[in-house]
Design an enzyme around this catalytic site. Structure first.
Site, PDB file in Angstrom:
ATOM      1  CD  GLU A 115      -2.343  -1.680   2.354  1.00  0.00           C
ATOM      2  OE1 GLU A 115      -1.612  -1.497   3.348  1.00  0.00           O
ATOM      3  OE2 GLU A 115      -3.224  -2.542   2.325  1.00  0.00           O
ATOM      4  CE1 TYR A 127       7.484   0.377  -3.871  1.00  0.00           C
ATOM      5  CE2 TYR A 127       5.602   1.804  -3.496  1.00  0.00           C
ATOM      6  CZ  TYR A 127       6.743   1.200  -3.036  1.00  0.00           C
ATOM      7  OH  TYR A 127       7.155   1.390  -1.743  1.00  0.00           O
TER       8      TYR A 127
HETATM    9  C1  LIG Z   1      10.546   5.619  -2.333  1.00  0.00           C
HETATM   10  C2  LIG Z   1      12.040   5.392  -2.070  1.00  0.00           C
HETATM   11  C3  LIG Z   1      12.242   4.083  -1.316  1.00  0.00           C
HETATM   12  C4  LIG Z   1      12.759   5.297  -3.444  1.00  0.00           C
HETATM   13  O1  LIG Z   1      14.142   5.138  -3.204  1.00  0.00           O
HETATM   14  P1  LIG Z   1      15.205   6.021  -4.016  1.00  0.00           P
HETATM   15  O2  LIG Z   1      16.561   5.459  -3.732  1.00  0.00           O
HETATM   16  O3  LIG Z   1      14.967   7.442  -3.716  1.00  0.00           O
HETATM   17  O4  LIG Z   1      14.758   5.725  -5.519  1.00  0.00           O
HETATM   18  P2  LIG Z   1      15.689   5.396  -6.777  1.00  0.00           P
HETATM   19  O5  LIG Z   1      16.776   6.407  -6.890  1.00  0.00           O
HETATM   20  O6  LIG Z   1      16.085   3.970  -6.756  1.00  0.00           O
HETATM   21  O7  LIG Z   1      14.674   5.678  -7.979  1.00  0.00           O
HETATM   22  C5  LIG Z   1      13.767   4.682  -8.363  1.00  0.00           C
HETATM   23  C6  LIG Z   1      12.600   5.314  -9.073  1.00  0.00           C
HETATM   24  O8  LIG Z   1      11.794   6.028  -8.144  1.00  0.00           O
HETATM   25  C7  LIG Z   1      11.260   7.195  -8.782  1.00  0.00           C
HETATM   26  N1  LIG Z   1      11.822   8.372  -8.123  1.00  0.00           N
HETATM   27  C8  LIG Z   1      12.713   8.373  -7.109  1.00  0.00           C
HETATM   28  N2  LIG Z   1      12.986   9.660  -6.754  1.00  0.00           N
HETATM   29  C9  LIG Z   1      12.243  10.437  -7.545  1.00  0.00           C
HETATM   30  C10 LIG Z   1      12.071  11.852  -7.660  1.00  0.00           C
HETATM   31  N3  LIG Z   1      12.724  12.713  -6.849  1.00  0.00           N
HETATM   32  N4  LIG Z   1      11.213  12.320  -8.575  1.00  0.00           N
HETATM   33  C11 LIG Z   1      10.542  11.464  -9.373  1.00  0.00           C
HETATM   34  N5  LIG Z   1      10.672  10.118  -9.327  1.00  0.00           N
HETATM   35  C12 LIG Z   1      11.501   9.621  -8.423  1.00  0.00           C
HETATM   36  C13 LIG Z   1      11.692   7.117 -10.232  1.00  0.00           C
HETATM   37  O9  LIG Z   1      10.718   6.353 -10.929  1.00  0.00           O
HETATM   38  C14 LIG Z   1      12.961   6.330 -10.112  1.00  0.00           C
HETATM   39  O10 LIG Z   1      13.313   5.670 -11.296  1.00  0.00           O
HETATM   40  P3  LIG Z   1      14.267   6.396 -12.387  1.00  0.00           P
HETATM   41  O11 LIG Z   1      15.473   6.846 -11.634  1.00  0.00           O
HETATM   42  O12 LIG Z   1      14.552   5.317 -13.357  1.00  0.00           O
HETATM   43  O13 LIG Z   1      13.488   7.540 -12.918  1.00  0.00           O
HETATM   44  C15 LIG Z   1      12.690   6.559  -1.280  1.00  0.00           C
HETATM   45  O14 LIG Z   1      12.530   7.754  -2.012  1.00  0.00           O
HETATM   46  C16 LIG Z   1      12.142   6.730   0.113  1.00  0.00           C
HETATM   47  O15 LIG Z   1      12.643   6.138   1.058  1.00  0.00           O
HETATM   48  N6  LIG Z   1      11.094   7.582   0.286  1.00  0.00           N
HETATM   49  C17 LIG Z   1      10.523   7.842   1.598  1.00  0.00           C
HETATM   50  C18 LIG Z   1       9.860   6.620   2.183  1.00  0.00           C
HETATM   51  C19 LIG Z   1       8.786   6.097   1.266  1.00  0.00           C
HETATM   52  O16 LIG Z   1       8.044   6.843   0.639  1.00  0.00           O
HETATM   53  N7  LIG Z   1       8.688   4.759   1.214  1.00  0.00           N
HETATM   54  C20 LIG Z   1       7.686   4.083   0.412  1.00  0.00           C
HETATM   55  C21 LIG Z   1       6.427   3.937   1.186  1.00  0.00           C
HETATM   56  S1  LIG Z   1       5.214   2.976   0.286  1.00  0.00           S
END
Ligand SMILES: CC(C)(COP(=O)(O)OP(=O)(O)OC[C@H]1O[C@@H](n2cnc3c(N)ncnc32)[C@H](O)[C@@H]1OP(=O)(O)O)[C@@H](O)C(=O)NCCC(=O)NCCS
Length: 158
Positions: A115, A127
Site C-alpha cells: 500500500e 513501483y
Molecule cells: C521511495 C524510495 C524508497 C525510493 O528510493 P530512491 O533510492 O529514492 O529511488 P531510486 O533512486 O532507486 O529511484 C527509483 C525510481 O523512483 C522514482 N523516483 C525516485 N525519486 C524520484 C524523484 N525525486 N522524482 C521522481 N521520481 C523519483 C523514479 O521512478 C525512479 O526511477 P528512475 O530513476 O529510473 O526515474 C525513497 O525515495 C524513500 O525512502 N522515500 C521515503 C519513504 C517512502 O516513501 N517509502 C515508500 C512507502 S510505500
C-alpha cells in the site's frame, strides 16, 4: 565514469542483510526523517519478534535503507521500505526493492502486495516501473496532516 555507471556501481557496493535488534535505533532515526507519520521503534521490534522479513541495506558501515516484508502463504506484503534522505534518488531504492522481490520469489512467494499513499508520487513511479499494478484504492486509509489520505493497493506477480 558516467553518471549511470556511477549509480550502478554504488548499488552493487551495497550490502543487503537481515535486520538485528541493535539496528533499530538507526532504522527508526531514518524512518522519522523520511515519513510524515513514521513507524515507532516498537513497530520495528514487533516486526522482528513476529518473524517478518526485516532487512537493512548498508553502504560500507553506514545504514542507508531498510525494508519489512510479511509473508502469508504464497503472498509477500511489503509493509515498509525506506532509503535515508541523503541517499535517495541514486538508484538505491530500486536496488533494495529488487533484493526484496528476488528473495521473496526464491522463497516461494507468487505475488507481492503493498500500500502506498496516493500523494507519494516517487514511490508510485518506482513501483510502476518495477511492474507493480494498481489493484484498488483504500479510501482514507492513512492519517494525513489535513485529515486522511487514500492508499493505493498495488501488486506484482513474482
Ligand atoms: C521511495 C524510495 C524508497 C525510493 O528510493 P530512491 O533510492 O529514492 O529511488 P531510486 O533512486 O532507486 O529511484 C527509483 C525510481 O523512483 C522514482 N523516483 C525516485 N525519486 C524520484 C524523484 N525525486 N522524482 C521522481 N521520481 C523519483 C523514479 O521512478 C525512479 O526511477 P528512475 O530513476 O529510473 O526515474 C525513497 O525515495 C524513500 O525512502 N522515500 C521515503 C519513504 C517512502 O516513501 N517509502 C515508500 C512507502 S510505500
Amino acid at each position: 565514469m558516467s553518471a549511470a555507471l556511477d549509480l550502478a556501481s554504488h548499488a552493487t557496493q551495497c550490502v543487503f542483510r537481515s535486520m538485528q535488534f541493535e539496528d533499530i535505533d538507526r532504522v527508526a532515526e531514518i524512518e522519522s526523517e523520511i515519513h510524515s507519520h513514521p513507524w515507532s521503534r516498537g513497530n520495528f521490534s514487533d516486526s522482528l519478534r513476529a518473524g517478518y522479513g526485516c532487512w537493512v541495506y548498508l553502504s560500507g558501515n553506514e545504514m542507508i535503507g531498510y525494508a519489512i516484508v510479511m509473508s502469508v502463504l504464497d503472498e509477500a506484503h511489503l509493509l515498509n521500505i525506506g532509503i535515508a534522505r541523503d541517499h535517495q534518488g541514486r538508484g538505491l531504492g530500486r536496488a533494495l526493492l529488487k533484493h526484496i522481490t528476488d528473495f521473496a520469489a526464491s522463497h516461494g512467494a507468487a505475488m507481492m502486495f503493498l500500500e502506498v499513499r496516493s500523494s507519494n508520487k516517487n514511490a508510485i513511479a518506482l513501483y510502476e516501473s518495477t511492474g507493480f499494478n494498481e489493484f484498488s484504492v483504500r479510501k482514507g486509509y492513512y492519517p494525513a496532516s489535513n485529515g486522511r489520505e487514500d492508499a493505493i493497493l498495488m501488486g506484482l506477480t513474482l
